[in-house]
Design a protein around this motif. Structure first.
Motif, PDB file in Angstrom:
ATOM      1  N   CYS A  98       0.834  -1.235   0.137  1.00 15.44           N
ATOM      2  CA  CYS A  98      -0.053   0.031   0.064  1.00 15.44           C
ATOM      3  C   CYS A  98       1.207   0.852   0.218  1.00 15.44           C
ATOM      4  O   CYS A  98       1.793   1.563   0.242  1.00 15.44           O
ATOM      5  CB  CYS A  98      -1.136  -0.477   1.161  1.00 15.44           C
ATOM      6  N   THR A  99       0.508   2.557  -0.788  1.00 10.57           N
ATOM      7  CA  THR A  99       1.734   3.717  -0.897  1.00 10.57           C
ATOM      8  C   THR A  99       1.312   4.601   0.791  1.00 10.57           C
ATOM      9  O   THR A  99       1.513   5.510   0.717  1.00 10.57           O
ATOM     10  CB  THR A  99       0.595   4.623  -1.808  1.00 10.57           C
ATOM     11  N   ARG A 100      -0.004   4.273   1.291  1.00 11.42           N
ATOM     12  CA  ARG A 100      -0.279   4.540   2.695  1.00 11.42           C
ATOM     13  C   ARG A 100      -0.019   3.656   3.632  1.00 11.42           C
ATOM     14  O   ARG A 100       0.651   2.754   3.892  1.00 11.42           O
ATOM     15  CB  ARG A 100      -1.834   5.084   2.435  1.00 11.42           C
TER      16      ARG A 100
ATOM     17  N   ARG B 223      -3.664   2.561  -4.616  1.00 15.64           N
ATOM     18  CA  ARG B 223      -2.302   2.979  -5.313  1.00 15.64           C
ATOM     19  C   ARG B 223      -2.015   4.263  -5.066  1.00 15.64           C
ATOM     20  O   ARG B 223      -2.689   4.540  -6.699  1.00 15.64           O
ATOM     21  CB  ARG B 223      -2.669   1.744  -6.491  1.00 15.64           C
ATOM     22  N   ASP B 224      -2.122   5.291  -4.909  1.00 12.00           N
ATOM     23  CA  ASP B 224      -1.748   6.478  -4.940  1.00 12.00           C
ATOM     24  C   ASP B 224      -0.212   6.642  -5.899  1.00 12.00           C
ATOM     25  O   ASP B 224      -0.421   8.132  -6.886  1.00 12.00           O
ATOM     26  CB  ASP B 224      -1.140   7.708  -4.034  1.00 12.00           C
ATOM     27  N   ASP B 225       0.128   5.807  -6.231  1.00 13.51           N
ATOM     28  CA  ASP B 225       1.025   5.648  -7.797  1.00 13.51           C
ATOM     29  C   ASP B 225      -0.028   5.413  -9.107  1.00 13.51           C
ATOM     30  O   ASP B 225       0.675   6.107 -10.583  1.00 13.51           O
ATOM     31  CB  ASP B 225       2.029   4.928  -7.013  1.00 13.51           C
ATOM     32  N   LEU B 226      -1.050   5.723  -9.023  1.00 13.20           N
ATOM     33  CA  LEU B 226      -1.684   5.355 -10.351  1.00 13.20           C
ATOM     34  C   LEU B 226      -2.498   6.517 -10.693  1.00 13.20           C
ATOM     35  O   LEU B 226      -3.171   6.871  -9.560  1.00 13.20           O
ATOM     36  CB  LEU B 226      -2.033   4.090 -10.289  1.00 13.20           C
TER      37      LEU B 226
ATOM     38  N   PRO C 295       4.422   0.609  -4.359  1.00 10.47           N
ATOM     39  CA  PRO C 295       3.726  -0.687  -5.368  1.00 10.47           C
ATOM     40  C   PRO C 295       4.659  -0.936  -6.375  1.00 10.47           C
ATOM     41  O   PRO C 295       5.881  -0.060  -7.229  1.00 10.47           O
ATOM     42  CB  PRO C 295       2.733  -0.218  -5.383  1.00 10.47           C
ATOM     43  N   THR C 296       5.031  -2.550  -6.702  1.00  9.63           N
ATOM     44  CA  THR C 296       5.424  -2.574  -8.538  1.00  9.63           C
ATOM     45  C   THR C 296       4.810  -3.300  -9.121  1.00  9.63           C
ATOM     46  O   THR C 296       5.388  -3.564 -10.321  1.00  9.63           O
ATOM     47  CB  THR C 296       7.266  -3.064  -8.029  1.00  9.63           C
TER      48      THR C 296
ATOM     49  N   PHE D 107      -9.583   6.988  -3.537  1.00  8.06           N
ATOM     50  CA  PHE D 107      -8.727   7.755  -5.553  1.00  8.06           C
ATOM     51  C   PHE D 107      -8.530   9.262  -4.955  1.00  8.06           C
ATOM     52  O   PHE D 107      -8.274   9.667  -5.576  1.00  8.06           O
ATOM     53  CB  PHE D 107     -10.065   7.941  -6.431  1.00  8.06           C
ATOM     54  N   LEU D 108      -8.102   9.446  -3.959  1.00  8.03           N
ATOM     55  CA  LEU D 108      -7.468  10.992  -3.508  1.00  8.03           C
ATOM     56  C   LEU D 108      -8.388  11.998  -4.067  1.00  8.03           C
ATOM     57  O   LEU D 108      -8.099  13.164  -4.819  1.00  8.03           O
ATOM     58  CB  LEU D 108      -6.057  11.761  -4.063  1.00  8.03           C
ATOM     59  N   GLY D 109      -9.736  11.364  -3.981  1.00  7.39           N
ATOM     60  CA  GLY D 109     -11.309  12.814  -4.442  1.00  7.39           C
ATOM     61  C   GLY D 109     -11.253  13.135  -5.813  1.00  7.39           C
ATOM     62  O   GLY D 109     -11.835  14.021  -6.445  1.00  7.39           O
ATOM     63  N   ASN D 110     -10.400  11.800  -6.784  1.00  5.21           N
ATOM     64  CA  ASN D 110     -10.542  11.519  -8.291  1.00  5.21           C
ATOM     65  C   ASN D 110     -12.030  11.316  -8.729  1.00  5.21           C
ATOM     66  O   ASN D 110     -12.434   9.849  -8.308  1.00  5.21           O
ATOM     67  CB  ASN D 110      -9.243  10.966  -8.814  1.00  5.21           C
ATOM     68  N   LYS D 111     -12.811  12.073  -8.946  1.00  8.49           N
ATOM     69  CA  LYS D 111     -13.780  11.698  -9.310  1.00  8.49           C
ATOM     70  C   LYS D 111     -13.985  11.053 -10.368  1.00  8.49           C
ATOM     71  O   LYS D 111     -14.941  10.184 -10.797  1.00  8.49           O
ATOM     72  CB  LYS D 111     -15.362  12.821  -9.758  1.00  8.49           C
ATOM     73  N   GLU D 112     -13.251  11.429 -11.699  1.00 11.33           N
ATOM     74  CA  GLU D 112     -12.928  10.287 -13.227  1.00 11.33           C
ATOM     75  C   GLU D 112     -12.922   8.954 -12.755  1.00 11.33           C
ATOM     76  O   GLU D 112     -13.293   8.210 -13.185  1.00 11.33           O
ATOM     77  CB  GLU D 112     -12.009  10.736 -13.681  1.00 11.33           C
ATOM     78  N   ALA D 113     -12.634   8.798 -11.457  1.00  9.52           N
ATOM     79  CA  ALA D 113     -12.205   6.937 -10.917  1.00  9.52           C
ATOM     80  C   ALA D 113     -13.175   6.609 -10.569  1.00  9.52           C
ATOM     81  O   ALA D 113     -13.186   5.741 -11.413  1.00  9.52           O
ATOM     82  CB  ALA D 113     -10.211   6.941 -10.094  1.00  9.52           C
ATOM     83  N   LEU D 114     -13.582   7.453  -9.717  1.00 12.20           N
ATOM     84  CA  LEU D 114     -14.820   6.984  -8.844  1.00 12.20           C
ATOM     85  C   LEU D 114     -16.229   6.593  -9.496  1.00 12.20           C
ATOM     86  O   LEU D 114     -16.879   5.142  -9.901  1.00 12.20           O
ATOM     87  CB  LEU D 114     -15.161   7.406  -8.166  1.00 12.20           C
ATOM     88  N   GLN D 115     -15.634   7.813 -11.283  1.00 18.17           N
ATOM     89  CA  GLN D 115     -16.907   7.498 -11.960  1.00 18.17           C
ATOM     90  C   GLN D 115     -16.584   5.880 -12.790  1.00 18.17           C
ATOM     91  O   GLN D 115     -17.865   5.272 -13.411  1.00 18.17           O
ATOM     92  CB  GLN D 115     -17.027   7.799 -13.358  1.00 18.17           C
ATOM     93  N   ILE D 116     -15.255   5.536 -13.293  1.00 21.70           N
ATOM     94  CA  ILE D 116     -15.009   3.933 -13.702  1.00 21.70           C
ATOM     95  C   ILE D 116     -15.972   3.057 -12.483  1.00 21.70           C
ATOM     96  O   ILE D 116     -16.327   1.969 -13.637  1.00 21.70           O
ATOM     97  CB  ILE D 116     -13.526   3.854 -13.615  1.00 21.70           C
TER      98      ILE D 116
END
Length: 295
Positions: free
Chosen positions: A65-67, A109-112, A79-80, A143-152
């Motif tokens: 985990c990135t956190r 996965r805040d790296d993605l 993560p790798t 998703f760090l508040g990313n609404k586009e990611a949530l929409q997916i």
């Protein structure tokens, strides 16, 4: 976060240690398909009971985990792993277990760019191809508040959208890494705006120093964004490096909190010392469907 609880674990904190045939079978299958489960990685106390009942929560996107949340036993770092074939293997495992309800979660996965949302979506679709009658619950990060990611994720139409708020607002920054109390509420609110027919779910753990009125306020906050299902359990310290347990909450208090939650309009409240977010998740599907008049 204060001092360590003085008394030993009370008698109601009991863990079933029955590693029978179903447990060994599931463990072997997970390893053969190089899959991870949150049951193992987070050292869930219910693993023996759940695996004996042939239920498990798949953890996708690797096991790092990135956190570094101060309550969680999952490994942290950079993560790798990003395995595009993982959704199919999860679906194959679900089919092999003949699941009626499948829970899928992940490390953060805040790296993605999309936080792994596309892998969540592909996993939902893969399970539906293999098991059309199996309901799918996803327990997602913020998703760090990313609404586009949530929409997916929402476009893949999970049967239940789960995101854990974890603790009361006052303690949130001390307990969680990067996650924010208001951001979690916003995610649950936005998911309902995207699709009001998909029930939402959240969870808190007790014993970290929260006050009774703060727990009730958290319930009110979750209901204010139309969260349908709530789970409440006892925090147990996974190692000496993690937050201390401040208090063991009694079964009577958990029972009272269940009444408080139901009175506030949750369709289902799972509340008890050993309850975890995915505990008895299969039993919550009907309640969730009824909450939104979905058959």
């Amino acid at each position: 976060m204060g001092s360590k609880v003085k008394e030993p674990k009370p008698e109601w904190i009991k863990i079933k240690l029955t590693a029978g045939e179903p447990y060994q079978e599931i463990k072997t299958m997970m390893r053969s398909k190089t899959l991870h489960t949150v049951c193992e990685e987070a050292r869930c106390p219910n693993i023996y009971e759940c695996w004996a009942n042939r239920t498990a929560t798949f953890m996708i996107l690797g096991d790092i985990c990135t956190r570094a949340c101060r309550f969680c036993a999952v490994n942290t770092g950079l993560p790798t792993e990003l395995d595009l074939e993982e959704p199919e293997r999860v679906a194959e495992a679900a089919e092999q277990m003949n699941l009626q309800h499948c829970v899928v979660t992940s490390v953060a996965r805040d790296d993605l760019k999309d936080g792994g949302a596309s892998i969540f979506a592909e996993t939902i679709k893969a399970i539906r191809r293999k098991l059309p009658l199996c309901s799918v619950e996803v327990l997602i990060p913020d998703f760090l508040g990313n609404k586009e990611a949530l929409q997916i994720v929402m476009d893949a139409k999970p049967d239940i959208l789960n995101h854990n708020i974890e603790t009361v607002e006052r303690l949130s920054d001390q307990v969680r890494a990067k996650a924010k109390y208001e951001r979690s509420l916003e995610l649950l609110k936005t998911s309902k705006e995207m699709n009001p027919n998909i029930p939402t779910k959240s969870s808190i753990m007790l014993g970290l120093g929260e006050e009774w009125d703060e727990i009730l306020q958290t319930m009110d906050d979750l209901r204010s964004v139309d969260c349908n299902i709530m789970t409440i359990g006892q925090y147990l310290q996974p190692s000496d490096k993690h937050l201390y347990v401040k208090r063991y909450v009694t079964p009577e208090e958990f029972a009272e909190l269940k009444k408080e939650g139901l009175a506030r309009g949750f369709s289902h409240v799972e509340s008890g010392p050993m309850v975890r977010s995915s505990y008895h998740a299969h039993e919550q599907v009907k309640s969730a469907a009824n909450a939104n008049n979905v058959v």
